[in-house]
Every structure is written in C-alpha cells, then in structure tokens.
Write a protein that holds these residues in place. Structure first.
Motif, PDB file in Angstrom:
ATOM      1  N   SER A 186       1.460   9.833   7.835  1.00 47.67           N
ATOM      2  CA  SER A 186       2.342   8.686   7.619  1.00 47.67           C
ATOM      3  C   SER A 186       3.571   9.076   6.804  1.00 47.67           C
ATOM      4  O   SER A 186       4.676   8.581   7.052  1.00 47.67           O
ATOM      5  CB  SER A 186       1.584   7.546   6.931  1.00 47.67           C
ATOM      6  OG  SER A 186       1.188   7.904   5.628  1.00 47.67           O
ATOM      7  N   THR A 187       3.385   9.982   5.842  1.00 49.05           N
ATOM      8  CA  THR A 187       4.514  10.419   5.016  1.00 49.05           C
ATOM      9  C   THR A 187       5.562  11.114   5.876  1.00 49.05           C
ATOM     10  O   THR A 187       6.761  10.797   5.808  1.00 49.05           O
ATOM     11  CB  THR A 187       4.033  11.379   3.912  1.00 49.05           C
ATOM     12  OG1 THR A 187       2.907  10.816   3.245  1.00 49.05           O
ATOM     13  CG2 THR A 187       5.141  11.641   2.899  1.00 49.05           C
ATOM     14  N   ARG A 188       5.112  12.065   6.695  1.00 46.86           N
ATOM     15  CA  ARG A 188       6.057  12.784   7.547  1.00 46.86           C
ATOM     16  C   ARG A 188       6.686  11.859   8.582  1.00 46.86           C
ATOM     17  O   ARG A 188       7.873  12.005   8.923  1.00 46.86           O
ATOM     18  CB  ARG A 188       5.363  13.971   8.232  1.00 46.86           C
ATOM     19  CG  ARG A 188       6.338  14.828   9.036  1.00 46.86           C
ATOM     20  CD  ARG A 188       5.717  16.127   9.504  1.00 46.86           C
ATOM     21  NE  ARG A 188       4.671  15.900  10.506  1.00 46.86           N
ATOM     22  CZ  ARG A 188       3.937  16.880  11.047  1.00 46.86           C
ATOM     23  NH1 ARG A 188       4.127  18.130  10.654  1.00 46.86           N
ATOM     24  NH2 ARG A 188       3.017  16.612  11.931  1.00 46.86           N
ATOM     25  N   ALA A 189       5.927  10.899   9.086  1.00 48.48           N
ATOM     26  CA  ALA A 189       6.480   9.970  10.067  1.00 48.48           C
ATOM     27  C   ALA A 189       7.656   9.196   9.471  1.00 48.48           C
ATOM     28  O   ALA A 189       8.701   9.043  10.121  1.00 48.48           O
ATOM     29  CB  ALA A 189       5.395   9.013  10.547  1.00 48.48           C
ATOM     30  N   HIS A 190       7.507   8.689   8.240  1.00 48.68           N
ATOM     31  CA  HIS A 190       8.615   7.985   7.596  1.00 48.68           C
ATOM     32  C   HIS A 190       9.807   8.912   7.387  1.00 48.68           C
ATOM     33  O   HIS A 190      10.962   8.503   7.567  1.00 48.68           O
ATOM     34  CB  HIS A 190       8.167   7.408   6.254  1.00 48.68           C
ATOM     35  CG  HIS A 190       7.311   6.178   6.379  1.00 48.68           C
ATOM     36  ND1 HIS A 190       7.767   5.020   6.962  1.00 48.68           N
ATOM     37  CD2 HIS A 190       6.037   5.929   5.983  1.00 48.68           C
ATOM     38  CE1 HIS A 190       6.818   4.105   6.930  1.00 48.68           C
ATOM     39  NE2 HIS A 190       5.756   4.635   6.344  1.00 48.68           N
ATOM     40  N   GLN A 209       0.862  -1.178   0.000  1.00 48.18           N
ATOM     41  CA  GLN A 209       0.000   0.000   0.000  1.00 48.18           C
ATOM     42  C   GLN A 209       0.900   1.230   0.000  1.00 48.18           C
ATOM     43  O   GLN A 209       2.118   1.115   0.000  1.00 48.18           O
ATOM     44  CB  GLN A 209      -0.967   0.016   1.179  1.00 48.18           C
ATOM     45  CG  GLN A 209      -0.333   0.111   2.557  1.00 48.18           C
ATOM     46  CD  GLN A 209      -1.386   0.122   3.664  1.00 48.18           C
ATOM     47  OE1 GLN A 209      -1.997  -0.887   3.951  1.00 48.18           O
ATOM     48  NE2 GLN A 209      -1.601   1.261   4.281  1.00 48.18           N
ATOM     49  N   GLY A 210       0.298   2.410   0.026  1.00 42.43           N
ATOM     50  CA  GLY A 210       1.075   3.622  -0.154  1.00 42.43           C
ATOM     51  C   GLY A 210       2.192   3.813   0.845  1.00 42.43           C
ATOM     52  O   GLY A 210       3.306   4.219   0.480  1.00 42.43           O
ATOM     53  N   ARG A 211       1.912   3.540   2.120  1.00 41.85           N
ATOM     54  CA  ARG A 211       2.958   3.810   3.106  1.00 41.85           C
ATOM     55  C   ARG A 211       4.134   2.857   2.979  1.00 41.85           C
ATOM     56  O   ARG A 211       5.235   3.155   3.444  1.00 41.85           O
ATOM     57  CB  ARG A 211       2.383   3.817   4.520  1.00 41.85           C
ATOM     58  CG  ARG A 211       2.000   2.514   5.112  1.00 41.85           C
ATOM     59  CD  ARG A 211       1.219   2.728   6.377  1.00 41.85           C
ATOM     60  NE  ARG A 211       0.042   3.555   6.121  1.00 41.85           N
ATOM     61  CZ  ARG A 211      -0.984   3.684   6.966  1.00 41.85           C
ATOM     62  NH1 ARG A 211      -0.961   3.049   8.105  1.00 41.85           N
ATOM     63  NH2 ARG A 211      -2.022   4.435   6.678  1.00 41.85           N
ATOM     64  N   GLY A 212       3.927   1.702   2.328  1.00 44.50           N
ATOM     65  CA  GLY A 212       5.068   0.858   1.994  1.00 44.50           C
ATOM     66  C   GLY A 212       5.996   1.571   1.030  1.00 44.50           C
ATOM     67  O   GLY A 212       7.224   1.501   1.163  1.00 44.50           O
ATOM     68  N   GLY A 213       5.423   2.278   0.071  1.00 44.94           N
ATOM     69  CA  GLY A 213       6.225   3.068  -0.852  1.00 44.94           C
ATOM     70  C   GLY A 213       6.911   4.226  -0.169  1.00 44.94           C
ATOM     71  O   GLY A 213       8.066   4.560  -0.479  1.00 44.94           O
ATOM     72  N   GLU A 214       6.206   4.887   0.773  1.00 45.53           N
ATOM     73  CA  GLU A 214       6.814   5.983   1.528  1.00 45.53           C
ATOM     74  C   GLU A 214       8.041   5.494   2.295  1.00 45.53           C
ATOM     75  O   GLU A 214       9.080   6.168   2.351  1.00 45.53           O
ATOM     76  CB  GLU A 214       5.795   6.570   2.504  1.00 45.53           C
ATOM     77  CG  GLU A 214       4.613   7.263   1.847  1.00 45.53           C
ATOM     78  CD  GLU A 214       3.504   7.594   2.823  1.00 45.53           C
ATOM     79  OE1 GLU A 214       2.546   8.261   2.411  1.00 45.53           O
ATOM     80  OE2 GLU A 214       3.589   7.163   4.002  1.00 45.53           O
ATOM     81  N   ASN A 215       7.920   4.317   2.897  1.00 44.49           N
ATOM     82  CA  ASN A 215       9.031   3.746   3.648  1.00 44.49           C
ATOM     83  C   ASN A 215      10.229   3.483   2.738  1.00 44.49           C
ATOM     84  O   ASN A 215      11.370   3.846   3.073  1.00 44.49           O
ATOM     85  CB  ASN A 215       8.578   2.446   4.315  1.00 44.49           C
ATOM     86  CG  ASN A 215       9.704   1.731   5.032  1.00 44.49           C
ATOM     87  OD1 ASN A 215      10.480   2.330   5.763  1.00 44.49           O
ATOM     88  ND2 ASN A 215       9.813   0.420   4.808  1.00 44.49           N
TER      89      ASN A 215
END
Length: 465
Positions: free
Chosen positions: A126-130, A99-105
């Motif tokens: 989630s983006t800023r957290a990564h 999912q998207g946050r996998g890509g952000e990571n």
C-alpha cells in the motif's frame, strides 16, 4: 514443559469458532477464486491473514470506549490521543487518520510529484502504491541479507548506507522528497532495524536535506528486538527504546491497528509545523476534521489506552514469544521459514516448500490455498501477487522473497491454536508433492491485487492431485 510462557492475560469473553470439513473448505476456496482473502470469516478456523485490526482489546480499552467524546470539532478524546503519542513516540504534531494507509496517502500527496524518488528498507504494497500513484519511483536500499531467508542477521531491516549513497548520487538529493523507513520490515518477515543504523540513515539523509519518515506500525516490536539484540540497550525500557527509534526521524505514519491493540485508526506524527499544517488541510479533504481524522472519539480513546499497554514488557515479551514458538515448531520440523523469526509473523518460504511450482504460477498463493484446505487456516501471500506489476513495463514483479505469511493477532489465540497451525503447516509440507498445480489469474485488479484477485488452477480443477 512446553517452553512457552503463560499468557499475561485471562479470557473474559469468547467468540465461538466453527470447524469445517475438507470438502466444505474445497467448495469455499473455489468460490473465493482460490484467494483466502475473499473467504468469509466464518469459514476460517484460525485467521492469520493479518495482525492489523484483529487484536483483542483489554477491559481497560473497552472502558475507554465509554469515555469517547464524539464532538465534531476539538473532542477531548483527540487531546488524550495526542498526549499519548507525544509521550511515547515524541512527535509534536499529531494528526489522526482512519488507518495507516490514510496517512500514507496524505504524506504522498504532500511531498511527491512526478519524477521524484523514494528510498526505503523494502517496499510495502500500500505504501508503494500511494508513492507510485503520485508519480514517484520507489528504490529498495535494504541490506542484502534481508533477501536471504536463511540468513540469521539480527537486524535484517537495516538500510545499506552504500546503496543509499549511490542512489542519492545517481538521481540527486533534490529529487528525493523523503526516505520511507519501516520499523520491522513486513515484506522481509517482520525484521527489525537497529537504532544505530536508523541514526546513521537519518544523519546521511539530513546531510543532503532529505527528511526521514518512519512507519511505526510495529515499532514496539522493533524496540523489543533492540533490547534483546543491540549492544547497549538491554537495560533500557521499551518506552525509552521506542522514543530513541523515533528521535532521529522527521515524522511517522502509524497504523494503530497493530502495536496499539486497536481495531481501527492511525495517525501522522510530524515535527515540521508547516508540513503539519499542509497535512491537516488534506486530512480535511480525505479523512475528516483534523481532530478526528475519520475516527470516532471512542476509537481515539481505545488507541491511547492501547499505546500505554503496548509498551508493557510482560505484554510485548509474551507477544513475541508466541510468534517465536510457532517459528520454532516449524523450523524444528524442517519447514523452511524466514530466519530469524520476525515480530508479528512466521513466514514459510514458498519457493523452498514448493520448488516444483514455478513463480509464474504464484507459488506462495498456491501454498496459502493449500494450508487453508488442510485445516481452515488463513494466511496471506507475500511475493509475486503482492508485488504487482511494474507501472512502466506492465510486467509482473517477482521480489527475491516468496512466502506465506502467518501473522498472529495480539491476545487472540491460545497455545492450542498455535499448535494446530503448526501441525497443519507441517502436514502440508510433508505432503507437498501432492500439490500438483499452481495458479493463474482469472481476474486481476489494477492495484493491491492480492486483496481482490481471483485465480484458477493452471492444470485441472484443483491444486491437489
């Protein structure tokens, strides 16, 4: 005449909903620590917590599931997804993620190091957290109009080029590994960015050797707004505009759970072959093989079909019209909302609705609990809880906007459901003086606290008198 267009689909399968009493909902929200996210879904009547992964798939998507190739390596379904992304978004290298946050990571791990800086058109939690977990500092360079809920600017997702230039001069281009730009800005209420502005941003960034990565989760909705609002684009197709939005950028992170009408999945799209190879290596560690990225073959097939359906103009016009209908009903009734209405959600200005509840008592979280109590409607807080704490000072961050987001899943709810939501929010607004207590943390997680935090009323045992 309602002024609402007929949905361009008909119901083929139904899922029963269960109405509950006010007393039942009071018990449920207490058990959930006054956090709608922790409610059981069967205790929610209309669920507007998110439009992510909550869409109704079409008969063609369900058919596509049956074509899924579940080979571990080199599955045919990957190449179907790859071709769909290349055709509609234009990125050569396509790397699936769960999912998207996998890509952000993955992107953060590839490019960020302690002491680096990332600029963008408003943060997403989630983006800023990564980014912060990998040592970077996020800088908001969105235009000032985005922070004003009453401003009718047609492209409140635009970047302020002056702010971006100041940041580059202050920290140096070498400390900015990339820009993080969203097509429709979630935390501003689903506000779009113009093609002209995104092109100028990319030109400035590339002049300084800084790549630009686009969050394309709701880029199709952004394309619709470009078609309606930006001069010179009215006669272009949604497919053409989507390609034009992506064209100036160096890559993208996609949550296919939004525009692509799927229930799970995502992808990273890149132009640089070396960065793509680095990302594939990390996908192997954190997601799965680079040709499935944590997804089953059937999910990749459903996403590929969903991409094709997402750019259909009958679909996207009806999708936006449903959101606008809810916004219009609330605005006409005097409920303060973020204007103009965004692509995926209607956002109720919590500070204007509950001015007697201080932000230190999490005004939007309080409003979210009140709307659930009234009619079993689940929205999500976007404000002080979502913003989290400053990693350096430990202090709560309070962004300019504090609102209740009502995110509408695609092809799920009828106009009657939307009217029920409008009636409830209007009723809560009219009786807002009866909300006499805000909320305080009873349990606070370290990251993305709005998902798992628990609260308690500051005064008494309930937020209502």
């Amino acid at each position: 005449m309602s002024g609402h267009p007929a949905e361009p689909w008909r119901v083929k399968m139904v899922e029963p909903l269960r109405a509950t009493t006010r007393e039942y909902r009071e018990q449920a929200i207490r058990a959930a620590g006054w956090n709608p996210c922790l409610l059981r879904s069967e205790d929610v009547y209309v669920d507007l917590f998110t439009d992510s992964g909550t869409n109704a798939m079409s008969d063609r998507q369900w058919s596509a599931l049956m074509r899924g190739d579940e080979a571990y390596a080199g599955a045919r379904s990957f190449y179907v997804l790859e071709e769909a992304v290349r055709t509609h978004y234009g990125y050569e290298h396509v790397i699936p993620v769960h999912q998207g946050r996998g890509g952000e990571n993955i992107l953060s791990r590839c490019l960020l190091r302690p002491g680096t800086h990332v600029a963008g058109n408003m943060y997403f939690p989630s983006t800023r957290a990564h980014q912060e977990l990998n040592g970077a500092t996020f800088h908001d360079v969105i235009i000032d109009e985005a922070h004003d809920p009453d401003d009718e600017h047609p492209f409140k997702g635009n970047v302020d080029l002056g702010k971006l230039k100041v940041l580059i001069d202050a920290v140096g281009a070498g400390t900015i590994p990339y820009l993080s730009i969203a097509a429709t800005v979630n935390m501003a209420g689903g506000q779009p960015i113009s093609v002209a502005n995104l092109t100028e941003v990319a030109e400035l960034a590339h002049h300084h050797g800084i790549p630009v990565f686009l969050d394309t989760a709701r880029a199709v909705e952004n394309a619709w707004f470009v078609k309606q609002r930006e001069p010179g684009w009215a006669d272009r197709s949604i497919t053409d505009i989507l390609r034009a939005l992506c064209a100036p950028t160096d890559g993208a992170v996609m949550s296919a759970k939004k525009d692509s009408l799927a229930n799970i999945g995502g992808w990273i799209g890149l132009r640089d072959p070396e960065l793509a190879e680095q990302a594939r290596g990390l996908v192997l560690l954190y997601e799965g093989l680079h040709t499935y990225g944590g997804m089953a073959g059937r999910d990749m097939e459903a996403i590929a079909q969903g991409i094709t359906e997402s750019v259909d103009e009958d679909h996207i016009s009806a999708r936006i019209a449903q959101v606008e209908y809810l916004g219009r009903r609330l605005h006409t009734a005097g409920v303060p909302i973020i204007r103009p209405v965004g692509g995926h959600c209607v956002c109720v200005d919590a500070t204007a609705t509950l001015p007697h509840i201080p932000r230190t008592q999490f005004t939007a979280q309080t409003l979210a609990a009140a709307v659930y109590l009234d009619a079993g409607i689940r929205g999500v807080e976007r404000g002080g809880v979502s913003a989290g704490r400053d990693p350096r000072t430990g202090e709560n961050r309070f962004p300019p906007l504090e609102f209740l987001r009502l995110a509408i899943p695609r092809r799920v709810y009828t106009q009657s459901h939307i009217d029920l939501v409008a009636d409830s929010v209007i009723r809560v607004h009219r009786h807002r003086d009866r909300i006499t207590s805000g909320l305080a943390f009873a349990y606070e997680p370290s990251h993305l606290r709005f998902f798992q935090a628990r609260f308690a009323p500051v005064r008494g045992t309930s937020i209502w008198d």
